[in-house]
Design a protein around this motif. Sequence first.
Motif, PDB file in Angstrom:
ATOM      1  N   ALA A 163       7.131  -6.568   5.865  1.00  0.00           N
ATOM      2  CA  ALA A 163       5.745  -6.084   5.183  1.00  0.00           C
ATOM      3  C   ALA A 163       5.939  -6.848   3.824  1.00  0.00           C
ATOM      4  O   ALA A 163       6.585  -6.620   3.028  1.00  0.00           O
ATOM      5  CB  ALA A 163       5.658  -4.827   5.288  1.00  0.00           C
ATOM      6  N   THR A 165       2.549  -7.912   0.698  1.00  0.00           N
ATOM      7  CA  THR A 165       1.132  -7.977   0.254  1.00  0.00           C
ATOM      8  C   THR A 165       0.880  -9.295  -0.135  1.00  0.00           C
ATOM      9  O   THR A 165       1.372  -9.925  -0.943  1.00  0.00           O
ATOM     10  CB  THR A 165       0.794  -6.902  -0.659  1.00  0.00           C
ATOM     11  OG1 THR A 165       0.902  -5.759  -0.501  1.00  0.00           O
ATOM     12  CG2 THR A 165      -0.907  -7.070  -1.098  1.00  0.00           C
ATOM     13  N   VAL A 191       4.158  -9.047   7.786  1.00  0.00           N
ATOM     14  CA  VAL A 191       2.883  -8.515   8.159  1.00  0.00           C
ATOM     15  C   VAL A 191       2.236  -7.923   6.880  1.00  0.00           C
ATOM     16  O   VAL A 191       2.805  -7.395   5.930  1.00  0.00           O
ATOM     17  CB  VAL A 191       3.321  -7.063   8.776  1.00  0.00           C
ATOM     18  CG1 VAL A 191       2.410  -6.076   9.235  1.00  0.00           C
ATOM     19  CG2 VAL A 191       4.272  -7.633  10.108  1.00  0.00           C
ATOM     20  N   ASN A 192       0.896  -8.327   6.804  1.00  0.00           N
ATOM     21  CA  ASN A 192       0.234  -8.192   5.463  1.00  0.00           C
ATOM     22  C   ASN A 192      -0.308  -6.794   5.408  1.00  0.00           C
ATOM     23  O   ASN A 192      -1.343  -6.449   5.936  1.00  0.00           O
ATOM     24  CB  ASN A 192      -1.038  -9.414   5.627  1.00  0.00           C
ATOM     25  CG  ASN A 192      -1.663  -9.288   4.200  1.00  0.00           C
ATOM     26  OD1 ASN A 192      -1.236  -8.964   3.147  1.00  0.00           O
ATOM     27  ND2 ASN A 192      -3.049  -9.432   4.185  1.00  0.00           N
ATOM     28  N   LEU A 193       0.361  -6.198   4.446  1.00  0.00           N
ATOM     29  CA  LEU A 193      -0.065  -4.610   4.211  1.00  0.00           C
ATOM     30  C   LEU A 193      -0.053  -4.416   2.744  1.00  0.00           C
ATOM     31  O   LEU A 193       0.948  -5.123   2.113  1.00  0.00           O
ATOM     32  CB  LEU A 193       1.080  -3.759   4.868  1.00  0.00           C
ATOM     33  CG  LEU A 193       1.263  -3.755   6.507  1.00  0.00           C
ATOM     34  CD1 LEU A 193       2.444  -2.941   6.809  1.00  0.00           C
ATOM     35  CD2 LEU A 193       0.052  -3.109   6.852  1.00  0.00           C
ATOM     36  N   GLN A 194      -0.676  -3.554   2.251  1.00  0.00           N
ATOM     37  CA  GLN A 194      -0.903  -3.079   0.675  1.00  0.00           C
ATOM     38  C   GLN A 194       0.420  -2.395   0.510  1.00  0.00           C
ATOM     39  O   GLN A 194       1.386  -1.989   1.460  1.00  0.00           O
ATOM     40  CB  GLN A 194      -1.931  -2.365   0.445  1.00  0.00           C
ATOM     41  CG  GLN A 194      -3.259  -3.065   0.271  1.00  0.00           C
ATOM     42  CD  GLN A 194      -3.107  -4.189  -0.815  1.00  0.00           C
ATOM     43  OE1 GLN A 194      -3.664  -5.046  -0.653  1.00  0.00           O
ATOM     44  NE2 GLN A 194      -2.530  -3.738  -1.885  1.00  0.00           N
ATOM     45  N   HIS A 195       0.991  -2.507  -0.725  1.00  0.00           N
ATOM     46  CA  HIS A 195       2.246  -2.105  -1.135  1.00  0.00           C
ATOM     47  C   HIS A 195       2.662  -0.776  -0.625  1.00  0.00           C
ATOM     48  O   HIS A 195       3.595  -0.303   0.166  1.00  0.00           O
ATOM     49  CB  HIS A 195       2.520  -2.165  -2.647  1.00  0.00           C
ATOM     50  CG  HIS A 195       2.131  -3.502  -3.134  1.00  0.00           C
ATOM     51  ND1 HIS A 195       3.110  -4.595  -2.807  1.00  0.00           N
ATOM     52  CD2 HIS A 195       1.385  -3.816  -4.119  1.00  0.00           C
ATOM     53  CE1 HIS A 195       2.556  -5.769  -3.535  1.00  0.00           C
ATOM     54  NE2 HIS A 195       1.826  -5.486  -4.045  1.00  0.00           N
ATOM     55  N   ASP A 197       1.477   0.922   1.791  1.00  0.00           N
ATOM     56  CA  ASP A 197       1.340   0.951   3.293  1.00  0.00           C
ATOM     57  C   ASP A 197       2.769   0.100   3.904  1.00  0.00           C
ATOM     58  O   ASP A 197       3.080   0.513   5.086  1.00  0.00           O
ATOM     59  CB  ASP A 197       0.268   0.269   4.185  1.00  0.00           C
ATOM     60  CG  ASP A 197      -1.090   1.132   3.507  1.00  0.00           C
ATOM     61  OD1 ASP A 197      -0.951   2.290   3.611  1.00  0.00           O
ATOM     62  OD2 ASP A 197      -2.009   0.403   3.483  1.00  0.00           O
ATOM     63  N   GLY A 198       3.225  -0.819   3.012  1.00  0.00           N
ATOM     64  CA  GLY A 198       4.409  -1.633   3.426  1.00  0.00           C
ATOM     65  C   GLY A 198       5.691  -0.441   3.535  1.00  0.00           C
ATOM     66  O   GLY A 198       6.451  -0.680   4.375  1.00  0.00           O
ATOM     67  N   ALA A 201       5.427   1.509   6.442  1.00  0.00           N
ATOM     68  CA  ALA A 201       5.730   0.959   7.632  1.00  0.00           C
ATOM     69  C   ALA A 201       7.451   0.865   7.799  1.00  0.00           C
ATOM     70  O   ALA A 201       7.849   0.673   8.989  1.00  0.00           O
ATOM     71  CB  ALA A 201       5.081  -0.505   7.652  1.00  0.00           C
ATOM     72  N   GLN A 206       8.438   0.006  11.706  1.00  0.00           N
ATOM     73  CA  GLN A 206       7.381  -0.592  12.338  1.00  0.00           C
ATOM     74  C   GLN A 206       7.581  -2.080  11.725  1.00  0.00           C
ATOM     75  O   GLN A 206       7.123  -2.908  12.236  1.00  0.00           O
ATOM     76  CB  GLN A 206       5.966  -0.058  11.950  1.00  0.00           C
ATOM     77  CG  GLN A 206       5.490   1.252  12.355  1.00  0.00           C
ATOM     78  CD  GLN A 206       4.379   1.785  11.707  1.00  0.00           C
ATOM     79  OE1 GLN A 206       4.231   1.668  10.534  1.00  0.00           O
ATOM     80  NE2 GLN A 206       3.303   1.827  12.517  1.00  0.00           N
ATOM     81  N   TRP A 210      10.802  -4.895   3.865  1.00  0.00           N
ATOM     82  CA  TRP A 210       9.609  -4.958   3.188  1.00  0.00           C
ATOM     83  C   TRP A 210       9.664  -5.432   1.644  1.00  0.00           C
ATOM     84  O   TRP A 210      10.676  -5.246   0.879  1.00  0.00           O
ATOM     85  CB  TRP A 210       9.201  -3.246   2.973  1.00  0.00           C
ATOM     86  CG  TRP A 210       8.223  -3.087   1.750  1.00  0.00           C
ATOM     87  CD1 TRP A 210       7.092  -3.564   1.720  1.00  0.00           C
ATOM     88  CD2 TRP A 210       8.287  -1.796   0.839  1.00  0.00           C
ATOM     89  NE1 TRP A 210       6.246  -2.857   0.741  1.00  0.00           N
ATOM     90  CE2 TRP A 210       7.205  -1.935   0.201  1.00  0.00           C
ATOM     91  CE3 TRP A 210       9.123  -0.962   0.647  1.00  0.00           C
ATOM     92  CZ2 TRP A 210       6.887  -0.903  -1.013  1.00  0.00           C
ATOM     93  CZ3 TRP A 210       9.028  -0.006  -0.323  1.00  0.00           C
ATOM     94  CH2 TRP A 210       8.001  -0.152  -1.140  1.00  0.00           C
TER      95      TRP A 210
END
Length: 354
Positions: A163, A165, A191-195, A197-198, A201, A206, A210
């Motif tokens: 994960a 960003t 996997v592009n997620l904001q911090h 959300d990472g 995950a 998931q 990270w």
Amino acid sequence: MTFPRGTANLSRSTFRAPRSRQANRVQAGFASLLVAATTALAAFFAPNVARAAPPAELKLDYAYYSPESLVIKRNGWLEQALAPQHTDVKWVLSLGSNRALEYLNSGAIDIGSTAGLAAVLAKANGNPIRSVYVFSRPEWTALVVRKDSPIKTLADLKGKKIAATKGTDPFLFTLRALHTAGLSRDDVEIVNLQHPDGRTALANSQVDAWAGLDPHMAAAQIDDGAKLLYRNVDFNTWGLLNAREDFIRDHPETLAQVLKVYEKARVWIAAHPDETAKIVAEESKLSLPVAKLQLSRNDFSHPQLGAQQLVALKAAAPILVQEQLVKPGTDLNQVIDALIDVKSAQPVFAANGQ
């Protein structure tokens, strides 16, 4: 030949008069030139005076990774500083460099907090910004795994989900870290997620790793027992305060006031670490131990932009070319030189004797 006394006196008077009239004409000529020059100078500088008029509203970000912004916002120092010029202050939350840079590019904010290499990437791709101040020299990112993860080395990340960003320092940190192990972006699944959300995950299995960012990374360590798989302080680029080029041009006095307030906050943080940790914890809604761990990884002693940042960013920039994040042929050294603005903060540092 001799002249009667009266005639001689008359002759002297007669020959003085032309010289006096000439002197008057010369003096009048100089006066006319002075008036013309003054008028021309006034006309020349009139547009600059107009551009320097205070803005009706100043839009800037606050971010959990920028302790100064949180301290300034909490204490209302910027509102107090700009009240005499009747400038309203609008605060916008940035959850990462990518958001801050998007807001700067669109004009949603005038001043924003980002990581150095993220600012270089944005500048290379046309974002009209310049970096004007160093808010921190952080170790704010690392590659993080769960406490029970079987992953022990960077090489173990091959084929795994990470994960991150995109467009932020943790994302670029990840690419540089992978390169040290002979891996590229194609060898993993990002996997592009904001911090925040990472972090979630990772905790929910998931993703396998990270690219963390403080204070969320510190929270993962303390609250989740997460482990830092790979650390490299030299891969953490400087925390920079950036301003839109048009704002720098049109409102230099207001920008100087903002930087003066940032300097006030930086000095205050050094003198009040416990109070700063409390503010960071309350603003980010994380525990006090998390905030203290985050602050322990920040060096606030180098606020002036200069050779250190140029060297660090130019050393980091090749990853942008290697990973094809900028257009082919982009001269990144030229981009970095154009990004770093040492002049805007000079009046502030000069006033403080720095």
